[in-house]
Design a protein around this motif. Structure first.
Motif, short mmCIF file in Angstrom:
data_model
loop_
_atom_site.label_atom_id
_atom_site.label_comp_id
_atom_site.label_asym_id
_atom_site.label_seq_id
_atom_site.Cartn_x
_atom_site.Cartn_y
_atom_site.Cartn_z
N HIS A 78 57.74 28.90 8.15
CA HIS A 78 57.36 28.69 6.76
C HIS A 78 56.86 27.27 6.53
O HIS A 78 55.84 27.06 5.86
N GLU A 79 57.55 26.30 7.10
CA GLU A 79 57.18 24.90 6.87
C GLU A 79 55.90 24.51 7.61
O GLU A 79 55.15 23.65 7.14
N LEU A 80 55.63 25.15 8.74
CA LEU A 80 54.45 24.77 9.52
C LEU A 80 53.21 25.58 9.18
O LEU A 80 52.10 25.08 9.32
N ALA A 81 53.40 26.83 8.76
CA ALA A 81 52.21 27.67 8.55
C ALA A 81 52.37 28.74 7.48
O ALA A 81 51.38 29.37 7.10
N VAL A 145 57.01 26.02 20.04
CA VAL A 145 56.21 27.25 20.05
C VAL A 145 55.51 27.43 18.71
O VAL A 145 54.31 27.75 18.66
N ALA A 146 56.24 27.22 17.62
CA ALA A 146 55.66 27.41 16.28
C ALA A 146 54.52 26.43 16.03
O ALA A 146 53.48 26.80 15.45
N LEU A 147 54.67 25.19 16.47
CA LEU A 147 53.62 24.20 16.27
C LEU A 147 52.36 24.59 17.05
O LEU A 147 51.24 24.45 16.55
N PHE A 168 62.99 19.41 13.43
CA PHE A 168 63.59 20.72 13.20
C PHE A 168 64.84 20.93 14.04
O PHE A 168 65.70 21.74 13.68
N GLY A 169 64.96 20.21 15.15
CA GLY A 169 66.11 20.40 16.02
C GLY A 169 67.41 19.96 15.40
O GLY A 169 68.45 20.58 15.62
N GLU A 170 67.39 18.91 14.62
CA GLU A 170 68.61 18.40 13.99
C GLU A 170 68.31 18.00 12.56
O GLU A 170 67.51 17.10 12.32
N ASP A 227 56.67 21.25 -2.02
CA ASP A 227 56.76 22.52 -1.29
C ASP A 227 56.26 22.45 0.15
O ASP A 227 56.19 23.47 0.83
N GLY A 228 55.93 21.27 0.63
CA GLY A 228 55.48 21.12 2.01
C GLY A 228 54.08 21.64 2.28
O GLY A 228 53.68 21.77 3.45
N SER A 229 53.31 21.92 1.24
CA SER A 229 51.98 22.50 1.44
C SER A 229 51.00 21.53 2.07
O SER A 229 50.04 21.96 2.74
N ASP A 230 51.21 20.22 1.88
CA ASP A 230 50.30 19.24 2.48
C ASP A 230 50.31 19.34 4.01
O ASP A 230 49.25 19.33 4.66
N LEU A 231 51.51 19.44 4.58
CA LEU A 231 51.61 19.55 6.04
C LEU A 231 51.01 20.86 6.53
O LEU A 231 50.27 20.88 7.52
N ARG A 232 51.30 21.95 5.84
CA ARG A 232 50.72 23.24 6.25
C ARG A 232 49.19 23.20 6.19
O ARG A 232 48.51 23.74 7.07
N GLN A 233 48.66 22.56 5.16
CA GLN A 233 47.21 22.45 5.03
C GLN A 233 46.61 21.64 6.18
O GLN A 233 45.58 22.01 6.76
N ALA A 234 47.27 20.54 6.52
CA ALA A 234 46.78 19.70 7.61
C ALA A 234 46.78 20.47 8.93
O ALA A 234 45.81 20.41 9.69
N LEU A 235 47.85 21.21 9.21
CA LEU A 235 47.93 21.96 10.46
C LEU A 235 46.92 23.11 10.49
O LEU A 235 46.35 23.42 11.54
N ALA A 236 46.69 23.72 9.33
CA ALA A 236 45.67 24.77 9.26
C ALA A 236 44.29 24.20 9.57
O ALA A 236 43.47 24.85 10.23
N GLN A 237 44.03 22.97 9.11
CA GLN A 237 42.77 22.33 9.40
C GLN A 237 42.62 22.05 10.90
O GLN A 237 41.54 22.21 11.47
N VAL A 238 43.72 21.64 11.54
CA VAL A 238 43.69 21.43 12.99
C VAL A 238 43.36 22.74 13.69
O VAL A 238 42.55 22.78 14.62
#
Length: 322
Positions: A78-81, A145-147, A168-170, A227-238
């Motif tokens: 959810h947080e990554l994509a 894996v998720a990244l 995410f690990g801790e 809501d963390g959407s900035d990071l999701r948007q950046a990763l979607a662009q990558v």
């Protein structure tokens, strides 16, 4: 004890922890190829699209890992994509030596992932026989894996890969926090352009500070907006083929250098507790509210994760029922 000596002591203790504790339960995300054969993992259980293969002597621990899978994966994806392909194969064995035999990784690696295939291996015991943090290992390797899936396997800086997995690990990592605080009040926190090189350093202090800095910077990126959407948007662009830095400009509206400056601007204020802890000491009971809040948050995500996987399974079965 003067402030410089306190900071130096903090870094020295962190280095000792890295040398004598961290390697015992180390993680890795690169392995020799696919089709791992961990002979002792002869039993298996399915959790949605996840197959957990485990040593039958570890059945109780394996079932506990299985219960953690839905919440952990649901939160990370959810947080990554928002949503990712859920197929994973997780191998759970007794000792890190079994992982080395089956994957080709060093004996000290208690967790390893092969992101292109979604294979993960984790061990119940570190090289010295001590118990590993199975929850942290599972989440760390899942994050790799998720990244990979969130970015379509595009090349990423090493500091970002490890920062995401560490983040995410801790949820609460006192050792990493102390390491970063020692750098803030001591030699200084390396800038982003230094982190990539530092991850290949053999110096223990340089490595520990770099891991701690990468983890904290990724935490900052994750929680910068509501809501963390900035990071999701950046990763979607990558994933769409954008350059890493350009993707962050599109996602966050700021360059990585500007985000780095913003993050650094808040470090001293956030870690003002460090001179107190490294001086006269701070009762550890003061950290209990943080642990309680993390536990409540994890339980909520667990319920959400199970509900999502059950809905997906029902959707898959629907055509056959008809």
């Amino acid at each position: 004890m003067t402030r410089p000596w306190r900071a130096a002591l903090g870094l020295f203790l962190a280095a000792l922890l890295f040398l004598f504790v961290a390697p015992q339960a180390a993680r890795a995300d690169v392995s020799r190829p696919v089709g791992w054969s961990l002979a002792s993992a002869t039993s298996q259980v399915h959790v949605g699209r996840v197959t957990l293969r485990y040593d039958p002597r570890l059945e109780d621990e394996a079932l506990a890992v299985a219960r953690e899978i839905p919440r952990a994966w649901s939160e990370i994806e959810h947080e990554l994509a928002g949503d990712l392909e859920d197929t994973l194969t997780i191998h759970f064995v007794s000792h890190s030596g079994r992982i080395a035999e089956g994957t080709g990784m060093p004996q000290w690696a208690a967790g390893v992932a092969h992101p292109p295939t979604g294979e993960i291996a984790i061990a119940a015991h570190a090289p010295d026989g001590s118990l590993t943090d199975l929850d942290g290992l599972l989440r760390h390797e899942m994050a790799h894996v998720a990244l990979y899936r969130a970015t379509g396997g595009q090349p990423l800086p090493r500091w970002f890969h490890e920062g995401v997995a560490e983040s995410f690990g801790e949820e609460i990592d006192l050792m990493r926090s102390q390491t970063l605080a020692g750098a803030i009040f001591g030699a200084g926190v390396p800038h982003l352009e230094q982190l990539e090189q530092n991850f290949r350093a053999t110096d223990a202090i340089t490595a520990t500070v770099s891991y701690a800095a990468a983890r904290d910077f990724v935490n900052f990126l994750r929680w910068r907006d509501e809501d963390g959407s900035d990071l999701r948007q950046a990763l979607a662009q990558v994933k769409q083929g954008k350059n890493f830095e350009a993707a962050f400009v599109n996602g966050f509206g700021r360059t990585l250098a500007e985000l780095d400056t913003e993050w650094r601007g808040g470090l001293t204020g956030r870690f003002m507790w460090f001179p107190i802890v490294s001086g006269d000491g701070l009762p550890m009971a003061l950290a209990f509210p943080l642990v309680f809040l993390a536990a409540v948050r994890r339980r909520r995500h667990l319920r959400e994760g199970w509900a999502r996987l059950e809905a997906e399974d029902a959707a898959l079965r629907a055509p056959f029922a008809a």
